[in-house]
Design an enzyme around this catalytic site. Structure first.
Site, PDB file in Angstrom:
ATOM      1  N   ASP A 191     -13.542  44.429   5.998  1.00 35.55           N
ATOM      2  CA  ASP A 191     -14.456  43.311   6.266  1.00 35.55           C
ATOM      3  C   ASP A 191     -13.820  42.380   7.300  1.00 35.55           C
ATOM      4  O   ASP A 191     -12.651  42.533   7.645  1.00 35.55           O
ATOM      5  CB  ASP A 191     -14.755  42.570   4.955  1.00 35.55           C
ATOM      6  CG  ASP A 191     -16.076  41.821   5.016  1.00 35.55           C
ATOM      7  OD1 ASP A 191     -16.721  41.812   6.084  1.00 35.55           O
ATOM      8  OD2 ASP A 191     -16.468  41.239   3.987  1.00 35.55           O
ATOM      9  N   HIS A 324     -26.264  47.798   6.364  1.00 35.59           N
ATOM     10  CA  HIS A 324     -25.980  46.361   6.219  1.00 35.59           C
ATOM     11  C   HIS A 324     -25.654  45.686   7.550  1.00 35.59           C
ATOM     12  O   HIS A 324     -26.196  44.623   7.866  1.00 35.59           O
ATOM     13  CB  HIS A 324     -24.834  46.177   5.222  1.00 35.59           C
ATOM     14  CG  HIS A 324     -24.367  44.770   5.083  1.00 35.59           C
ATOM     15  ND1 HIS A 324     -25.210  43.737   4.729  1.00 35.59           N
ATOM     16  CD2 HIS A 324     -23.141  44.199   5.263  1.00 35.59           C
ATOM     17  CE1 HIS A 324     -24.523  42.608   4.681  1.00 35.59           C
ATOM     18  NE2 HIS A 324     -23.267  42.855   5.014  1.00 35.59           N
TER      19      HIS A 324
HETATM   20  C1  HEM Z   1     -20.969  41.366  -1.617  1.00 36.43           C
HETATM   21  C2  HEM Z   1     -21.717  41.189  -0.553  1.00 36.43           C
HETATM   22  C3  HEM Z   1     -21.354  41.694   0.810  1.00 36.43           C
HETATM   23  C4  HEM Z   1     -20.577  42.750   1.187  1.00 36.43           C
HETATM   24  C5  HEM Z   1     -19.889  43.768   0.267  1.00 36.43           C
HETATM   25  C6  HEM Z   1     -20.542  42.773   2.624  1.00 36.43           C
HETATM   26  C7  HEM Z   1     -19.834  43.702   3.380  1.00 36.43           C
HETATM   27  C8  HEM Z   1     -19.766  43.698   4.736  1.00 36.43           C
HETATM   28  C9  HEM Z   1     -18.980  44.613   5.530  1.00 36.43           C
HETATM   29  C10 HEM Z   1     -18.094  45.722   4.963  1.00 36.43           C
HETATM   30  C11 HEM Z   1     -19.191  44.307   6.834  1.00 36.43           C
HETATM   31  C12 HEM Z   1     -18.567  45.023   8.048  1.00 36.43           C
HETATM   32  C13 HEM Z   1     -17.359  44.331   8.536  1.00 36.43           C
HETATM   33  C14 HEM Z   1     -17.612  43.324   9.607  1.00 36.43           C
HETATM   34  O1  HEM Z   1     -18.422  43.573  10.518  1.00 36.43           O
HETATM   35  O2  HEM Z   1     -17.018  42.250   9.553  1.00 36.43           O
HETATM   36  C15 HEM Z   1     -20.110  43.199   6.877  1.00 36.43           C
HETATM   37  C16 HEM Z   1     -20.584  42.599   8.038  1.00 36.43           C
HETATM   38  C17 HEM Z   1     -21.510  41.577   8.049  1.00 36.43           C
HETATM   39  N1  HEM Z   1     -22.102  40.978   6.978  1.00 36.43           N
HETATM   40 FE1  HEM Z   1     -21.755  41.405   5.038  1.00 36.43          FE
HETATM   41  N2  HEM Z   1     -21.300  41.739   3.099  1.00 36.43           N
HETATM   42  C18 HEM Z   1     -21.810  41.052   2.026  1.00 36.43           C
HETATM   43  C19 HEM Z   1     -22.624  39.935   2.073  1.00 36.43           C
HETATM   44  C20 HEM Z   1     -23.201  39.429   3.207  1.00 36.43           C
HETATM   45  C21 HEM Z   1     -24.174  38.355   3.240  1.00 36.43           C
HETATM   46  C22 HEM Z   1     -24.709  37.600   2.020  1.00 36.43           C
HETATM   47  C23 HEM Z   1     -24.513  38.169   4.542  1.00 36.43           C
HETATM   48  C24 HEM Z   1     -25.497  37.191   5.139  1.00 36.43           C
HETATM   49  C25 HEM Z   1     -26.662  36.925   4.597  1.00 36.43           C
HETATM   50  C26 HEM Z   1     -23.723  39.097   5.335  1.00 36.43           C
HETATM   51  C27 HEM Z   1     -23.743  39.175   6.694  1.00 36.43           C
HETATM   52  C28 HEM Z   1     -22.947  39.998   7.448  1.00 36.43           C
HETATM   53  C29 HEM Z   1     -22.887  39.956   8.892  1.00 36.43           C
HETATM   54  C30 HEM Z   1     -23.640  39.007   9.809  1.00 36.43           C
HETATM   55  C31 HEM Z   1     -21.986  40.949   9.271  1.00 36.43           C
HETATM   56  C32 HEM Z   1     -21.570  41.300  10.696  1.00 36.43           C
HETATM   57  C33 HEM Z   1     -22.488  42.341  11.271  1.00 36.43           C
HETATM   58  C34 HEM Z   1     -22.126  42.619  12.719  1.00 36.43           C
HETATM   59  O3  HEM Z   1     -21.935  41.660  13.458  1.00 36.43           O
HETATM   60  O4  HEM Z   1     -22.038  43.782  13.081  1.00 36.43           O
HETATM   61  N3  HEM Z   1     -22.956  39.850   4.487  1.00 36.43           N
HETATM   62  N4  HEM Z   1     -20.451  42.842   5.596  1.00 36.43           N
END
Ligand code: HEM
Length: 470
Positions: A191, A324
């Site tokens: 992450d 996601h």
């Molecule tokens: C337990 C809940 C969550 C998990 C397990 C999770 C997991 C991840 C993972 C593994 C990544 C890829 C790593 C990265 O790009 O930094 C990511 C990216 C991201 N997540 Fe989550 N996330 C969670 C909750 C959320 C929530 C609540 C939001 C917003 C509503 C969110 C928004 C984002 C965004 C904006 C990215 C970057 C996407 C990109 O720029 O490519 N995440 N998340």
């Protein structure tokens, strides 16, 4: 161009993340003696980590690591503690600060927003139903240093005495996961890879990393907004439990079946297509068929993708629309259309940390969560309406998003998409060779236990508007 606010007054964590092995988040309510609380706040301000301090500490640690690597040894942990302070609307009202930020979700609080987020409030922790006033985040290299800092803060507010001006209502500690899982969230995926760069602040912009104006993350001078907002940022906090054994069990039982893939590889492939990145962080858009750990670890490459294949932005051959990372930052999906929709206002800066223990053998064997674990999600933005809330409600929970794609609809964000009936979630495009078939997800593996919207003021606003001279 000059940065539009005095960065020395912006709290750390927003533009430059607090360094953390561990992090204790303390939610509090302000007692009846508001005047004393405001006077004591004056003594708290010097303890708050500013942006230059947070950046300087990051630089120190990077230098320390580099020196250790050159000498062929493991770097010692430098003793480091960082502190931030933010207030909810309830807290502002208690302090007598009643002018509106203009952001409706913040003004009403997250509980009022729960139905729009499709949260099931019966899962919420009581603390978030009772109007939290404020939150301290204390991040550091070890619990002792964090506790010492916390004791000093509590001492200033007289906690533990009859004169206490705050009542601590909830405390939760997050921790970076151990060994090779360092930096990975509990489902196992790296992450913290993709955050936007902030123009005129971030000196380095990695290939593919979007640059956003400071005003997307911070409040800047704006005559329609209260002057105390300048240099501040909204903090959306979410306590998100993760059903890890259940998630792993689903992957195991539903491998993507493709010629040449073993069932284990098919399960790993399914996980990668639900997230949009492999566990190493390698984006499936660049590594569509198998993990590439060197790519995952390389900041020069791991964000350098736009989801378009040539001029085609309608393909999910490499990454499902409902993955996601594609749902939460669709990159070229909207910007590349005939009538581009800019997604800059939707960018947020994420600074979460996992909480809870590793999965036990008993939990893995029963495919059942027995101890709470998950993500203490937090993100910064200058508008909750355009930032966190927009991403959760208009994108992750919206089965039609991203728009303009061939039917059938993409479906829910596989990780955080929420439906009023949590067993009804479906998505398409998961099997690259059978993209029209819909996959049913048996449950929501991420369960919201609530949260709150906070405002993280600049240290000048804290001094001039929030505090009173001691
Ligand atoms: C337990 C809940 C969550 C998990 C397990 C999770 C997991 C991840 C993972 C593994 C990544 C890829 C790593 C990265 O790009 O930094 C990511 C990216 C991201 N997540 Fe989550 N996330 C969670 C909750 C959320 C929530 C609540 C939001 C917003 C509503 C969110 C928004 C984002 C965004 C904006 C990215 C970057 C996407 C990109 O720029 O490519 N995440 N998340």
């Amino acid at each position: 161009m000059a940065f539009p606010v005095d960065v020395t007054t912006v709290q750390g964590d927003i533009l430059s993340g607090l360094l953390k092995k561990l992090e204790t988040t303390v939610f509090f309510q302000i007692g009846d003696d508001v005047q004393s609380f405001r006077k004591q706040l004056t003594q708290i301000i010097p303890l708050i980590t500013t942006t230059p301090q947070a950046a300087e500490r990051r630089a120190q640690v990077a230098k320390n690591k580099q020196e250790a690597a050159q000498q062929g040894r493991k770097a010692d942990l430098l003793p480091i503690v960082g502190v931030t302070l933010a207030f909810s609307k309830f807290g502002l009202t208690k302090l007598g600060i009643t002018d509106s930020t203009g952001d409706s979700p913040f003004e009403q609080g997250q509980l009022a927003d729960a139905p729009s987020l499709a949260d099931d409030v019966s899962n919420w922790l009581d603390v978030f139903k009772n109007g939290v006033h404020g939150v301290f985040i204390i991040a550091g290299d070890c619990q002792d240093n964090i506790d010492q800092q916390l004791t000093q803060i509590e001492g200033i507010f007289g906690v533990g005495t009859a004169q206490a001006t705050i009542n601590e209502v909830f405390r939760v500690t997050g921790n970076v996961r151990p060994d090779d899982q360092k930096g990975h969230e509990h489902f196992g995926f790296l992450d913290g890879i993709s955050n936007p760069a902030v123009t005129d602040f971030d000196k380095t912009r990695f290939p593919g990393q979007e640059s956003v104006p400071a005003s997307v993350i911070l409040f800047v001078e704006d005559e329609t907004k209260p002057s105390w907002t300048v240099g501040g940022s909204f903090l959306a906090f979410r306590y998100l439990s993760q059903l890890v054994p259940e998630f792993n069990d689903f992957l195991k039982k539903n491998p993507i079946v493709l010629p040449g893939l073993s069932p284990e590889q098919g399960s790993e492939f399914l996980g990668a297509r639900l997230v949009g990145r492999w566990k190493s962080g390698a984006p499936v858009d660049l590594a569509p068929l198998q993990d590439d750990p060197a790519l995952g670890a390389d900041p020069q490459r791991n964000n350098n993708f736009r989801y378009d294949i040539g001029d085609d932005f309608t393909s999910q051959d490499r990454c499902p629309f409902a993955a996601h990372v594609r749902k939460t930052n669709p990159r070229n999906d909207l910007e590349g259309m005939a009538n581009p929709i800019p997604t800059t206002p939707q960018r947020i800066i994420r600074r979460g940390i996992p909480f809870g223990p590793e999965v036990s053998d008993a939990e893995a064997a029963q495919a059942k969560t027995l101890t709470d674990r998950g993500l203490l999600f937090r993100c910064y933005q200058s508008s909750i309406s355009n930032g966190f809330r927009f991403i959760q409600t208009n994108w992750a929970n919206n089965t039609g998003f991203p728009f303009g794609k061939p039917i059938p609809a993409p479906g829910f964000d596989a990780i955080i998409g929420q439906a009023s009936d949590p067993t009804s979630r479906t998505l398409t495009g998961v099997n690259p060779q059978d993209q029209g078939t819909s996959l049913s997800l048996p449950t929501q593996w991420v369960v919201s236990k609530g949260g709150e919207y906070f405002f993280t003021p600049s240290t000048v606003a804290l001094r001039d508007t929030f505090a009173l001279p001691a």
